[in-house]
Design a protein around this motif. Structure first.
Motif, PDB file in Angstrom:
ATOM      1  N   TYR A 192       0.838  -1.208   0.000  1.00 54.17           N
ATOM      2  CA  TYR A 192       0.000   0.000   0.000  1.00 54.17           C
ATOM      3  C   TYR A 192       0.874   1.261   0.000  1.00 54.17           C
ATOM      4  O   TYR A 192       0.607   2.223  -0.722  1.00 54.17           O
ATOM      5  CB  TYR A 192      -0.898   0.021   1.237  1.00 54.17           C
ATOM      6  CG  TYR A 192      -2.020  -0.990   1.253  1.00 54.17           C
ATOM      7  CD1 TYR A 192      -2.806  -1.220   0.121  1.00 54.17           C
ATOM      8  CD2 TYR A 192      -2.324  -1.704   2.412  1.00 54.17           C
ATOM      9  CE1 TYR A 192      -3.849  -2.139   0.148  1.00 54.17           C
ATOM     10  CE2 TYR A 192      -3.362  -2.612   2.450  1.00 54.17           C
ATOM     11  CZ  TYR A 192      -4.124  -2.840   1.326  1.00 54.17           C
ATOM     12  OH  TYR A 192      -5.154  -3.746   1.353  1.00 54.17           O
ATOM     13  N   THR A 193       1.910   1.223   0.825  1.00 55.78           N
ATOM     14  CA  THR A 193       2.787   2.386   0.963  1.00 55.78           C
ATOM     15  C   THR A 193       3.528   2.680  -0.336  1.00 55.78           C
ATOM     16  O   THR A 193       3.657   3.841  -0.755  1.00 55.78           O
ATOM     17  CB  THR A 193       3.786   2.178   2.112  1.00 55.78           C
ATOM     18  OG1 THR A 193       3.063   1.919   3.319  1.00 55.78           O
ATOM     19  CG2 THR A 193       4.669   3.394   2.305  1.00 55.78           C
TER      20      THR A 193
ATOM     21  N   SER B 288       1.159   4.282  -2.664  1.00 55.33           N
ATOM     22  CA  SER B 288       0.907   5.656  -2.217  1.00 55.33           C
ATOM     23  C   SER B 288       2.025   6.586  -2.652  1.00 55.33           C
ATOM     24  O   SER B 288       1.784   7.684  -3.160  1.00 55.33           O
ATOM     25  CB  SER B 288       0.787   5.696  -0.686  1.00 55.33           C
ATOM     26  OG  SER B 288      -0.226   4.844  -0.226  1.00 55.33           O
TER      27      SER B 288
ATOM     28  N   TYR C 253       1.817   7.289  -6.448  1.00 56.39           N
ATOM     29  CA  TYR C 253       0.739   8.197  -6.821  1.00 56.39           C
ATOM     30  C   TYR C 253       1.018   9.615  -6.322  1.00 56.39           C
ATOM     31  O   TYR C 253       0.618  10.597  -6.966  1.00 56.39           O
ATOM     32  CB  TYR C 253      -0.601   7.685  -6.293  1.00 56.39           C
ATOM     33  CG  TYR C 253      -1.157   6.553  -7.132  1.00 56.39           C
ATOM     34  CD1 TYR C 253      -1.444   6.753  -8.486  1.00 56.39           C
ATOM     35  CD2 TYR C 253      -1.389   5.293  -6.590  1.00 56.39           C
ATOM     36  CE1 TYR C 253      -1.943   5.728  -9.275  1.00 56.39           C
ATOM     37  CE2 TYR C 253      -1.888   4.264  -7.372  1.00 56.39           C
ATOM     38  CZ  TYR C 253      -2.165   4.484  -8.714  1.00 56.39           C
ATOM     39  OH  TYR C 253      -2.653   3.474  -9.505  1.00 56.39           O
ATOM     40  N   GLN C 254       1.721   9.722  -5.212  1.00 58.16           N
ATOM     41  CA  GLN C 254       2.100  11.042  -4.719  1.00 58.16           C
ATOM     42  C   GLN C 254       3.083  11.708  -5.691  1.00 58.16           C
ATOM     43  O   GLN C 254       2.979  12.900  -5.972  1.00 58.16           O
ATOM     44  CB  GLN C 254       2.731  10.921  -3.329  1.00 58.16           C
ATOM     45  CG  GLN C 254       2.956  12.263  -2.655  1.00 58.16           C
ATOM     46  CD  GLN C 254       3.381  12.122  -1.208  1.00 58.16           C
ATOM     47  OE1 GLN C 254       3.455  11.024  -0.678  1.00 58.16           O
ATOM     48  NE2 GLN C 254       3.668  13.241  -0.564  1.00 58.16           N
TER      49      GLN C 254
ATOM     50  N   ALA D 225      -3.246   8.647  -3.641  1.00 53.90           N
ATOM     51  CA  ALA D 225      -2.174   8.333  -2.697  1.00 53.90           C
ATOM     52  C   ALA D 225      -2.733   8.211  -1.292  1.00 53.90           C
ATOM     53  O   ALA D 225      -2.393   7.279  -0.546  1.00 53.90           O
ATOM     54  CB  ALA D 225      -1.099   9.413  -2.757  1.00 53.90           C
TER      55      ALA D 225
ATOM     56  N   HIS E 246      -5.728   7.398  -0.416  1.00 57.13           N
ATOM     57  CA  HIS E 246      -6.521   6.160  -0.328  1.00 57.13           C
ATOM     58  C   HIS E 246      -5.650   4.989   0.124  1.00 57.13           C
ATOM     59  O   HIS E 246      -6.013   4.252   1.052  1.00 57.13           O
ATOM     60  CB  HIS E 246      -7.151   5.856  -1.687  1.00 57.13           C
ATOM     61  CG  HIS E 246      -7.725   4.480  -1.800  1.00 57.13           C
ATOM     62  ND1 HIS E 246      -8.892   4.096  -1.176  1.00 57.13           N
ATOM     63  CD2 HIS E 246      -7.270   3.367  -2.465  1.00 57.13           C
ATOM     64  CE1 HIS E 246      -9.137   2.816  -1.435  1.00 57.13           C
ATOM     65  NE2 HIS E 246      -8.187   2.359  -2.224  1.00 57.13           N
ATOM     66  N   TYR E 247      -4.487   4.828  -0.489  1.00 56.02           N
ATOM     67  CA  TYR E 247      -3.617   3.706  -0.141  1.00 56.02           C
ATOM     68  C   TYR E 247      -2.904   3.925   1.193  1.00 56.02           C
ATOM     69  O   TYR E 247      -2.685   2.981   1.956  1.00 56.02           O
ATOM     70  CB  TYR E 247      -2.607   3.443  -1.263  1.00 56.02           C
ATOM     71  CG  TYR E 247      -3.230   2.770  -2.458  1.00 56.02           C
ATOM     72  CD1 TYR E 247      -3.706   1.455  -2.372  1.00 56.02           C
ATOM     73  CD2 TYR E 247      -3.377   3.443  -3.670  1.00 56.02           C
ATOM     74  CE1 TYR E 247      -4.289   0.838  -3.465  1.00 56.02           C
ATOM     75  CE2 TYR E 247      -3.957   2.823  -4.773  1.00 56.02           C
ATOM     76  CZ  TYR E 247      -4.423   1.525  -4.664  1.00 56.02           C
ATOM     77  OH  TYR E 247      -5.007   0.898  -5.739  1.00 56.02           O
ATOM     78  N   TYR E 248      -2.571   5.184   1.487  1.00 54.06           N
ATOM     79  CA  TYR E 248      -1.970   5.463   2.802  1.00 54.06           C
ATOM     80  C   TYR E 248      -2.937   5.076   3.922  1.00 54.06           C
ATOM     81  O   TYR E 248      -2.525   4.512   4.941  1.00 54.06           O
ATOM     82  CB  TYR E 248      -1.614   6.941   2.924  1.00 54.06           C
ATOM     83  CG  TYR E 248      -0.285   7.328   2.323  1.00 54.06           C
ATOM     84  CD1 TYR E 248       0.874   6.613   2.601  1.00 54.06           C
ATOM     85  CD2 TYR E 248      -0.180   8.428   1.477  1.00 54.06           C
ATOM     86  CE1 TYR E 248       2.097   6.972   2.042  1.00 54.06           C
ATOM     87  CE2 TYR E 248       1.035   8.799   0.910  1.00 54.06           C
ATOM     88  CZ  TYR E 248       2.170   8.068   1.202  1.00 54.06           C
ATOM     89  OH  TYR E 248       3.380   8.421   0.651  1.00 54.06           O
TER      90      TYR E 248
ATOM     91  N   LEU F  92       2.385  10.679   5.022  1.00 58.17           N
ATOM     92  CA  LEU F  92       0.949  10.859   5.228  1.00 58.17           C
ATOM     93  C   LEU F  92       0.654  12.297   5.664  1.00 58.17           C
ATOM     94  O   LEU F  92      -0.315  12.915   5.204  1.00 58.17           O
ATOM     95  CB  LEU F  92       0.442   9.865   6.272  1.00 58.17           C
ATOM     96  CG  LEU F  92      -1.062   9.866   6.562  1.00 58.17           C
ATOM     97  CD1 LEU F  92      -1.873   9.673   5.287  1.00 58.17           C
ATOM     98  CD2 LEU F  92      -1.404   8.767   7.570  1.00 58.17           C
TER      99      LEU F  92
END
Length: 218
Positions: free
Chosen positions: A166-167, A170, A173-174, A182, A184-186, A210
């Motif tokens: 997930y990280t 993220s 996407y960031q 981003a 969403h996955y964080y 985050l």
């Protein structure tokens, strides 16, 4: 003897005994290919622990030759050797060869209809890492998403490995400026990181990123 020494962390003795065993098998009239495969892989694993990637590469290449004779180019055991070769090639900065090795892993898993195997997920993870280092964000996302497809089916929901997938997504996407995605996955990773007891630098980086996301969104 080699195995006993290995488990006692006496790597030099372990290597010596494995090499003696290999020499005997090579000179024997009985050509036990599976034994030779195991010995080459054991010697390669020791070389990795000794931080001798060139020596590891030599032994993995020998293991690959034996594997081809035993199982052929499309067997899952051959795929595992490809994975090991990919790791060593990456360590030696042979990026193209590393990518080629991991793609062979995925090719074989697809052929064997084993695309949901965690070993395929590991190959996607390695490719994601490579493309991240090459700043090819789109390809990195593709492989991390493929890794996630497998991981959510195979890993416990609170697995730190799942949090890392997930990280990684993220972070990608960031970089692309897709901050909502981003986030969403964080947020999927957050409860897993919160439950981990160890305060690692990786965990600190997650919380920092985050925080950055919320700052950008506001």
């Amino acid at each position: 003897m080699g195995s006993a020494a290995f488990h006692n962390d006496d790597l030099e003795s372990s290597e010596k005994f494995y090499q003696k065993a290999l020499d005997i098998w090579d000179n024997s009239l009985i050509k036990d290919k599976e034994m030779r495969l195991n010995l080459y892989q054991s010697l390669a694993n020791i070389a990795i622990l000794q931080d001798k990637p060139k020596k590891a590469l030599f032994n993995y290449e020998q293991a690959y030759k034996v594997c081809l004779k035993l199982f052929g180019p499309d067997d899952l055991q051959t795929a595992q050797v490809h994975y090991n070769l990919g790791c060593v090639h990456y360590q030696l900065d042979n990026i193209k060869k590393s990518i080629a090795s991991y793609n062979q892993v995925l090719r074989i898993h697809k052929l064997k209809k084993a695309t949901n195997d965690l070993r395929a997920a590991k190959a996607h993870a390695q490719l994601g890492m490579i493309y991240t280092s090459l700043r090819n964000t789109d390809k990195a996302i593709y492989h991390y998403e493929k890794e996630l497809e497998i991981s959510v089916k195979k890993l416990p929901k609170d697995s730190i490995l799942l949090a890392q997938v997930y990280t990684n997504l993220s972070d990608m996407y960031q970089i692309k400026g897709l901050h909502e995605k981003a986030l969403h996955y964080y947020l999927l990773a957050l409860p897993i990181w919160d439950k981990t007891k160890d305060d690692t630098l990786e965990k600190a980086a997650f919380y920092n990123n985050l925080g950055n996301i919320y700052l950008r969104l506001n």
